[in-house]
Scaffold this motif. Structure first.
Motif: not given
Length: 435
Positions: A112-121, A136-139, A144-150, A162-165
């Motif tokens: 929640l802190s590092l990935y779901v919270t939009s300002q932090n991610y 190409p891993n940086q893209w 993928k990690l962001h989606g898994s955390a969500k 997730d303000l963007q969502a």
């Protein structure tokens, strides 16, 4: 043979951006002689046969996950490399129970802190991964990690972090309302809500839920510590494996400087003893110098900085063309439905076989499940191909689909050679009537 510990690389002044990797680094720094191991910020799960980090390499032997690494080091050293050797049966049971508690409660909070919270991610976590990873891993890996955390935290009902969502959902609802005629045309153009407004409403909406989640995690640890130096009583006065796993999760809650540091604020307010304990353990296991990316990718062996460095960094190998090609092919396979299922089943078998927490019976059953799932998928593919072939054959048989040979080379240019398929209206009507 020098042991090599492969981990996700440094971020937020810590030697890794991942809690399990931090726990493994802390354990190895406590139990292993400095010249017997190397720390490699590979930041690529594909280096391990199980596709997981942290991963300990000893020649051709690979061991993934913190608990498996602890067990392997104990067995490999015949008990010499074991932080839990002085624990009694009750303390061992407590260590297993509280390790499970920390992982099950701490990981959702970090997600929640590092990935779901939009300002932090978008402002902190994603740039940290961008500095670690190579093309190409940086893209590929951060989304993928962001989606898994969500996905892992969806059950908590805090997706509004997730303000963007939230903004995308608002746009979809607005478009649907416009399409259905519920909004007059003169009100269709509405100003976009600012992040400040969204953040204010989000904070009010999530405050009580976050208060409960952070209290459930920090308050038991505060009570367990109870002015002790470490979480478990030990006559030797040294930390245990439980302290290492706790440091992994607590350090990522306390140390990162984030745009929206609600987790760090909750930790400092609810657990001052745990906060001091985390700082003390961080200094003991990782050293007094803030870890930078340069330490992992350009380690120095001489000079004052080398003397202060507690961790035996070794620069990772450069990514080869073959590795880049393999990454791209793996990404393509993971986004192809049938191939994705086959690869997931294969990873399940590898993870089960390498995990010491499963009994032989459980390993056999899970391996059979993966094999049967692959067989079912292959049967589905064959059935789909056979059904398509049968349909085409039937259409040819009833005349709905026909193939005619082309003309000769000397025929006029406007005649199309090998022209295919004409549709007979009468045959089409007969075919639909037969259906």
């Amino acid at each position: 043979m020098v042991l090599q510990l492969h981990v996700w690389g440094p971020a937020f002044s810590l030697p890794s951006i991942d809690a399990q990797c931090l726990a493994a680094i802390a354990y190895c720094s406590e139990v292993l002689p400095k010249d017997s191991w190397e720390l490699i910020a590979s930041s690529d799960p594909s280096v391990s046969p199980t596709g997981e980090l942290p991963a300990l390499q000893n020649g051709s032997t690979w061991v993934s996950r913190f608990r498996n690494i602890v067990d392997y080091l104990r067995q490999y050293s015949e008990g010499a490399w074991n932080l839990d050797e002085n624990l009694g049966d009750i303390e061992h049971a407590d260590s297993v129970a509280f390790s499970s508690f920390i992982e099950s409660r701490g990981q959702p909070l970090l997600d929640l802190s590092l990935y779901v919270t939009s300002q932090n991610y978008y402002n902190n976590t994603s740039p940290a991964y961008g500095a670690l990873l190579q093309w190409p891993n940086q893209w590929i890996l951060p989304p993928k990690l962001h989606g898994s955390a969500k996905s892992r935290t969806e059950y908590l009902g805090l997706s509004s972090l997730d303000l963007q969502a939230m903004e995308e959902q608002r746009k979809r609802e607005h478009s649907a309302a416009v399409a259905s005629g519920q909004i007059p045309k003169n009100f269709i153009q509405q100003p976009r809500e600012t992040v400040t407004k969204l953040l204010g409403r989000t904070a009010q909406h999530n405050q009580f839920r976050l208060e409960a989640l952070t209290a459930e995690f920090f308050e038991p640890l505060e009570a367990m510590l109870a002015r002790k130096s470490y979480l478990l009583p030990d006559q030797s006065g040294n930390p245990s494996s439980l302290d290492c796993i706790a440091l992994g999760y607590l350090a990522l809650a306390l140390v990162p400087e984030l745009n929206f540091p609600w987790l760090r604020d909750a930790m400092r307010a609810k657990a001052p003893q745990v906060t001091a304990y985390t700082e003390r353990m961080r200094s003991r296991c990782f050293g007094d110098v803030d870890v930078k990316i340069e330490h992992a990718f350009q380690p120095v062996s001489v000079g004052p900085e080398a003397e202060l460095a507690k961790l035996p960094w070794r620069a990772p190998e450069r990514v080869s063309v073959a590795a880049v090609g393999s990454t791209l092919l793996s990404t393509l396979a993971d986004n192809t439905p049938f191939l994705r299922e086959i690869r997931q089943n294969r990873r399940l078998k590898q993870a089960v076989q390498s995990d010491g927490d499963f009994s032989p019976v459980q390993k056999h059953l899970l391996a059979e499940y993966a094999d049967s799932s692959n067989k079912d998928m292959l049967v589905s593919i064959v059935a789909a191909v056979a059904g398509t072939a049968a349909l085409v054959g039937y259409m040819v048989h009833v005349g709905l689909l026909s193939f005619s040979g082309g003309g000769h080379a000397e025929e006029e240019d406007d005649e199309v050679e090998g022209e295919v398929t004409h549709l007979d209206p009468g045959s089409a009507a007969d075919f639909l009537g037969a259906l």
